[in-house]
Structure formats: structure tokens, C-alpha cells
Design an enzyme around this catalytic site. Structure first.
Site, mmCIF file in Angstrom:
data_model
loop_
_atom_site.group_PDB
_atom_site.id
_atom_site.type_symbol
_atom_site.label_atom_id
_atom_site.label_comp_id
_atom_site.label_asym_id
_atom_site.label_seq_id
_atom_site.Cartn_x
_atom_site.Cartn_y
_atom_site.Cartn_z
ATOM 1 N N SER A 56 29.127 33.004 39.768
ATOM 2 C CA SER A 56 30.155 33.089 40.798
ATOM 3 C C SER A 56 30.256 31.771 41.567
ATOM 4 O O SER A 56 30.515 30.725 40.987
ATOM 5 C CB SER A 56 29.865 34.284 41.714
ATOM 6 N N ASP A 198 33.498 38.580 37.651
ATOM 7 C CA ASP A 198 32.355 37.898 38.256
ATOM 8 C C ASP A 198 31.034 38.276 37.585
ATOM 9 O O ASP A 198 30.706 39.458 37.443
ATOM 10 C CB ASP A 198 32.311 38.295 39.740
#
Length: 349
Positions: A56, A198
Site C-alpha cells: 500500500s 490493496d
């Protein structure tokens, strides 16, 4: 014959705008490398790490640190990478007018439009490919169509074009946090379609994934004969950095009757922190089995949030400042461990 050097690995957790904290700490580490008597005044993190892994926000930072300029040298300093967050964080997490007015919007749609994030990634990475990164890199995402983790490896990308992707797409995928942004959907250079979210949903702390990636790479071919060809833990200096400890308690009487909407942020919070703690547990146990000083070559930096909020999207000016201050406070309180890291990085150059 040159002395064998350890692999220097950096692993960066996910955490949205809280990436300001590890980015601030890494500015200090880069500065100490530059001003060290045996250091390099032009030093960049890419010069002193052999593999960088990120999830991320950590994935975006990894790409920034290893991004090349036209001379195939690091394009961005650690301070410039930090600037992406301090100067542009408010653009990434900015609701459109109707979203601010219609509070129920988030029940039926993602919280933030993708355009500002994609525009920012385009401005930083342009047409660069994963294979263009200066050193081995691992960035995580999750393939929701095929239901499996997806690991973007620059080593694989250099080996076969089927594993190569536009760097801006890689960063868009690793940061597509559920409920915050819509999934990343793009087509590879070979025409394969991907739908990714993510990587924090399954590996928010990528340190163990970085270890596994390093085990599979012949670094003597990639970086030179002074690096091991079949590395194990004793051959690795592994620095893992979190995005701020989140220890918010959830009391029984507050959640016993909670429904789906109330549970969703709790689940995301517990999932991310729980994964990071589990990875730290495994690596601590692994390195504890090593002999002598090798067991000290796994270092986990877990800063406190101090006055900053734990929200991954709190881009109010005062919170951006608080996040930056949290990183600076960590630096001030951990002078000795940062010096130790710098010494180890230089010793294994």
C-alpha cells in the site's frame, strides 16, 4: 576474493497517509548515510538497500526510492518522497462536493475518487515500468478475480515481460484500499486483464514476504559476487518499519450489538495490525535461532502515533503535521538504534 556481504532489506507497512511516519524516519536514515565518515554525500536509500518491499503506502514509497532518473540513478531523495505525502496528501483523500454533502454516499460507493491518486502517480512515474527499478523490489496486491495474493516482483519483471507492468499501475493496485478507492483495473502489456486491491488485506507488513523473495533470488548475479547466491536469514539485514502503532481497544459493550457498517472499520483495523504483529512474531522467532550477532540483524521499528490520529485518510493540515512530528519524535528517542542501522548498512555495502 571480496568478503561476502549481507543483503540489506527494507520492508514498509501499509497505512495510508500514516506513511508520513516511516517516510520521515527514512529521511533521517538517508541524511545519516550522507554525512557518515564512510558514507556518500550523494547517498540515496537505493544505494544502501539491496531489496525494498512495500504494501500500500509502503509500496508507493518503495517505488519512489528505487525510481530511476535518465542517468539510471535514484530520481527522488527520501525528502522528496516524503513531500509526496506532505504536499499532496490532501489531494489523494479529497471528497468531491456531493460526497461531502451526501454522508450516506460511502455506504453505496467508495469514499474517494480515483482520479487524483492516478494523476499523482502519473506525474511521479510516467511511463516507467516495474522492470526499470534500480534494485530488486517487491510490492503486494490482492487479485480479487482469481482470489490470490499478487506479488509484483521487479526481479521477475526483468526476467520475463509477462511479469512486467507500468509502475503507476502497480502503485495504484497496492494502494486500492477497500472502501477508500475502487479496485484497480488495468491490462498488462501482453493484454491480460487484472482487478486488484490493496495488499494490506492479506500482508500489511511485507517483511516476511521480502524474506521469501530474497530467498528465491541469486543476488550474486543481480548485484555482484559480494552478495550471497542462496541467502538465508543469517545472510540478511532486515529493517522493517511500521506506520504507527494502533492499539485502540474495542470494548464488549460497545460492539456486542454492532452491525455490518459498525464492524467494517474495526475489521480493517484489526486485520492490518494483526497481520503486522504476526509477521513480527515469526521473524523474531526465526532470528532468535541464529548465532552470535546475526540474531540482531532483524530490526522492527514501530513508531507511536503520538498526537496523530490512526485514520488512514485524515489529511487535515494539523494531522499531517502531527504525523510528521510523530516521525521526528521517534527519531529523537531512538538515536542509538538509527545509528546502528546506518553502521550496518554501510558495513554491508
Amino acid at each position: 576474493m571480496s568478503q561476502m556481504k549481507k543483503l540489506r532489506i527494507l520492508a514498509l507497512d501499509g497505512g495510508g497517509i500514516r506513511g508520513i511516519i516511516p517516510a520521515t524516519i527514512l529521511v533521517e536514515i538517508e541524511n545519516r548515510l550522507r554525512f557518515h565518515p564512510q558514507g556518500n554525500p550523494e547517498a540515496r536509500l537505493a544505494n544502501y538497500f539491496d531489496l525494498i518491499a512495500g504494501t500500500s503506502t509502503g509500496g508507493i514509497l518503495s517505488a519512489l526510492y528505487l525510481c530511476p532518473n535518465d542517468e539510471m540513478k535514484p530520481r527522488f531523495s527520501a525528502a522528496e518522497a516524503l513531500g509526496l505525502y506532505l504536499d499532496n496528501g490532501h489531494k489523494i483523500f479529497e471528497k468531491e462536493f456531493l460526497q461531502r454533502v451526501m454522508k450516506l454516499h460511502v455506504v453505496f460507493d467508495e469514499m474517494y475518487p480515483k482520479a487524483p491518486l492516478e494523476s499523482l502517480l502519473e506525474s511521479y512515474f510516467g511511463s516507467l515500468m516495474l522492470s526499470d527499478l534500480l534494485k530488486p523490489c517487491l510490492i503486494t496486491a490482492y487479485d480479487i478475480r482469481n482470489r490470490r495474493g499478487h506479488f509484483f516482483s521487479s526481479v521477475d519483471a526483468k526476467r520475463k515481460s509477462i511479469y512486467d507492468f507500468k509502475l503507476k499501475d502497480v502503485c495504484r493496485a497496492t494502494s486500492a484500499a477497500p472502501t477508500y478507492f475502487e479496485p484497480a483495473k488495468f491490462t498488462s502489456e501482453q493484454g491480460a486483464d487484472y482487478t486488484l486491491i490493496d495488499g494490506g488485506v492479506f500482508v500489511n507488513n511485507p517483511a516476511l514476504a521480502a524474506y521469501s523473495e530474497a530467498r528465491s533470488v541469486d543476488f550474486s548475479l543481480v548485484l555482484g559476487p559480494h552478495k550471497p547466491c542462496e541467502p538465508s536469514a543469517k545472510d540478511m539485514l532486515l529493517i522493517s518499519i511500521g506506520t504507527g502503532s494502533v492499539k485502540k481497544p474495542y470494548k464488549w459493550h460497545d460492539i456486542k450489538d454492532a452491525g455490518l457498517i459498525s464492524w467494517l472499520p474495526i475489521i480493517i483495523d484489526v486485520m492490518m495490525s494483526g497481520n503486522s504483529e504476526t509477521v513480527h512474531y515469526h521473524l523474531t522467532k526465526m532470528y532468535d535461532t541464529l548465532k552470535n550477532s546475526d540474531k540482531d540483524d532483524y530490526i522492527r521499528l514501530e513508531p507511536n502515533l503520538a498526537d496523530a490520529t490512526s485514520d488512514m485518510d485524515d489529511v487535515r493540515p494539523e494531522n499531517l503535521l502531527n504525523l510528521h512530528n510523530a516521525g521526528l519524535q521517534f527519531v529523537a528517542k531512538n538515536d542509538a538504534i538509527l545509528d546502528e542501522i546506518v553502521e550496518k548498512l554501510i558495513a554491508n555495502a
